[in-house]
Design an enzyme around this catalytic site. Sequence first.
Site, PDB file in Angstrom:
ATOM      1  N   ASP A 178       0.811  -1.219   0.000  1.00 57.92           N
ATOM      2  CA  ASP A 178       0.000   0.000   0.000  1.00 57.92           C
ATOM      3  C   ASP A 178       0.848   1.274   0.000  1.00 57.92           C
ATOM      4  O   ASP A 178       2.080   1.234   0.196  1.00 57.92           O
ATOM      5  CB  ASP A 178      -0.958   0.010   1.203  1.00 57.92           C
ATOM      6  CG  ASP A 178      -0.321  -0.536   2.485  1.00 57.92           C
ATOM      7  OD1 ASP A 178       0.918  -0.550   2.590  1.00 57.92           O
ATOM      8  OD2 ASP A 178      -1.065  -0.946   3.364  1.00 57.92           O
TER       9      ASP A 178
ATOM     10  N   ASN B 213      -7.747  -2.980  14.104  1.00 56.13           N
ATOM     11  CA  ASN B 213      -9.125  -3.307  13.713  1.00 56.13           C
ATOM     12  C   ASN B 213      -9.180  -4.497  12.749  1.00 56.13           C
ATOM     13  O   ASN B 213     -10.199  -4.748  12.126  1.00 56.13           O
ATOM     14  CB  ASN B 213      -9.790  -2.082  13.087  1.00 56.13           C
ATOM     15  CG  ASN B 213      -9.071  -1.606  11.825  1.00 56.13           C
ATOM     16  OD1 ASN B 213      -8.118  -2.241  11.365  1.00 56.13           O
ATOM     17  ND2 ASN B 213      -9.526  -0.506  11.258  1.00 56.13           N
TER      18      ASN B 213
ATOM     19  N   GLU C 197      -9.693  -1.929   5.075  1.00 59.08           N
ATOM     20  CA  GLU C 197     -10.316  -1.653   6.361  1.00 59.08           C
ATOM     21  C   GLU C 197     -11.598  -2.478   6.498  1.00 59.08           C
ATOM     22  O   GLU C 197     -12.121  -2.988   5.504  1.00 59.08           O
ATOM     23  CB  GLU C 197     -10.672  -0.154   6.429  1.00 59.08           C
ATOM     24  CG  GLU C 197      -9.452   0.776   6.368  1.00 59.08           C
ATOM     25  CD  GLU C 197      -8.730   0.921   7.702  1.00 59.08           C
ATOM     26  OE1 GLU C 197      -8.725  -0.038   8.502  1.00 59.08           O
ATOM     27  OE2 GLU C 197      -8.166   1.992   7.950  1.00 59.08           O
TER      28      GLU C 197
ATOM     29  N   HIS D 288      -7.374  -4.857   9.978  1.00 57.21           N
ATOM     30  CA  HIS D 288      -7.095  -4.591   8.562  1.00 57.21           C
ATOM     31  C   HIS D 288      -5.822  -5.292   8.104  1.00 57.21           C
ATOM     32  O   HIS D 288      -4.900  -5.529   8.897  1.00 57.21           O
ATOM     33  CB  HIS D 288      -7.085  -3.082   8.235  1.00 57.21           C
ATOM     34  CG  HIS D 288      -5.909  -2.314   8.732  1.00 57.21           C
ATOM     35  ND1 HIS D 288      -6.022  -1.036   9.231  1.00 57.21           N
ATOM     36  CD2 HIS D 288      -4.579  -2.599   8.806  1.00 57.21           C
ATOM     37  CE1 HIS D 288      -4.832  -0.586   9.572  1.00 57.21           C
ATOM     38  NE2 HIS D 288      -3.930  -1.516   9.328  1.00 57.21           N
TER      39      HIS D 288
HETATM   40  C1  F6R Z   1       1.448  -1.578   6.088  1.00 53.91           C
HETATM   41  C2  F6R Z   1       0.132  -2.188   6.184  1.00 53.91           C
HETATM   42  C3  F6R Z   1      -0.667  -2.188   7.428  1.00 53.91           C
HETATM   43  C4  F6R Z   1       0.153  -2.495   8.674  1.00 53.91           C
HETATM   44  C5  F6R Z   1      -0.736  -2.436   9.921  1.00 53.91           C
HETATM   45  C6  F6R Z   1       0.054  -2.698  11.185  1.00 53.91           C
HETATM   46  O1  F6R Z   1       1.966  -1.717   4.801  1.00 53.91           O
HETATM   47  O2  F6R Z   1      -0.305  -2.694   5.209  1.00 53.91           O
HETATM   48  O3  F6R Z   1      -1.720  -3.117   7.304  1.00 53.91           O
HETATM   49  O4  F6R Z   1       0.709  -3.768   8.541  1.00 53.91           O
HETATM   50  O5  F6R Z   1      -1.348  -1.186   9.997  1.00 53.91           O
HETATM   51  O6  F6R Z   1       0.974  -1.661  11.367  1.00 53.91           O
HETATM   52  P1  F6R Z   1       2.105  -1.749  12.506  1.00 53.91           P
HETATM   53  O7  F6R Z   1       3.000  -2.851  12.095  1.00 53.91           O
HETATM   54  O8  F6R Z   1       2.787  -0.417  12.464  1.00 53.91           O
HETATM   55  O9  F6R Z   1       1.390  -2.043  13.789  1.00 53.91           O
END
Ligand code: F6R
Length: 243
Positions: free
Chosen positions: A67, A136, A143, A138
């Site tokens: 992303d 959440n 989301e 995702h």
């Molecule tokens: C990042 C991504 C997100 C993160 C998620 C957890 O490329 O796709 O889904 O993996 O938000 O983020 P952290 O690891 O910072 O807790």
Amino acid sequence: MRIISVKDYQEMSRAAASLIAAQVLGKPDSVLGLATGSSPIGAYQKLIEWHKAGALDFSACSTANLDEYVGLTKDNDQSYAYFMRQNLFDHINIPAERLNIPDGTNPNAAAECARYDKVIEELGGIDLQLLGIGRNGHIGFNEPADVFVRGTNCVQLTESTIDANKRFFAREEDVPRQAYTMGIGAIMLARKVVMVASGEDKADAIRATVQGDITPYVPASILQLHRDFVLVADEAALSKLDK
Ligand code: F6R
């Protein structure tokens, strides 16, 4: 699903890096699906260490990142393109032309999503997709929603995600409100999926992912249906699972 239960972030990072290293050793021209965020940084550091020691050659690999924030240029230090250079790409040897990430500067969402789906298709899909998980549930920036979205899509980030990510920005209002994300289809078609999760703030999401209903309100729950899904998580992240 296979759960690798480890003590802490450091052990999680080593275990995840070992899975990625095994993938690259077994198939040097692997297509690696990569993630940003704090969860994979330790695994990237291990991969860099092993590469510098001469044990891992990435020269035939390609990558597709999950992303990117809409509106940030590659040089913006909050962009995921910048993050990947800092935390991995500048320190290993994947040729630049084989590094793929959605282009946050393309204002035409439909065109950018179609372009990125084509990139993934032309790579022949993803061999190993590395994932973190949002509080959440995702994955990528898919989301919670009424449906699982198959292709690359432009998402409106939820308050929970903006709140979690504001730590990286000077002010909350600087956190972009939209992102391009790989869809659930490409993630599910990846031949192997490795998720890293550390810390108690991930425990509810991990419980819902592993033991909850399969629902787009917890996007990661669909991974229960993946034929080669490995969850590498520490004790705190696994602490709410029913034994
Ligand atoms: C990042 C991504 C997100 C993160 C998620 C957890 O490329 O796709 O889904 O993996 O938000 O983020 P952290 O690891 O910072 O807790």
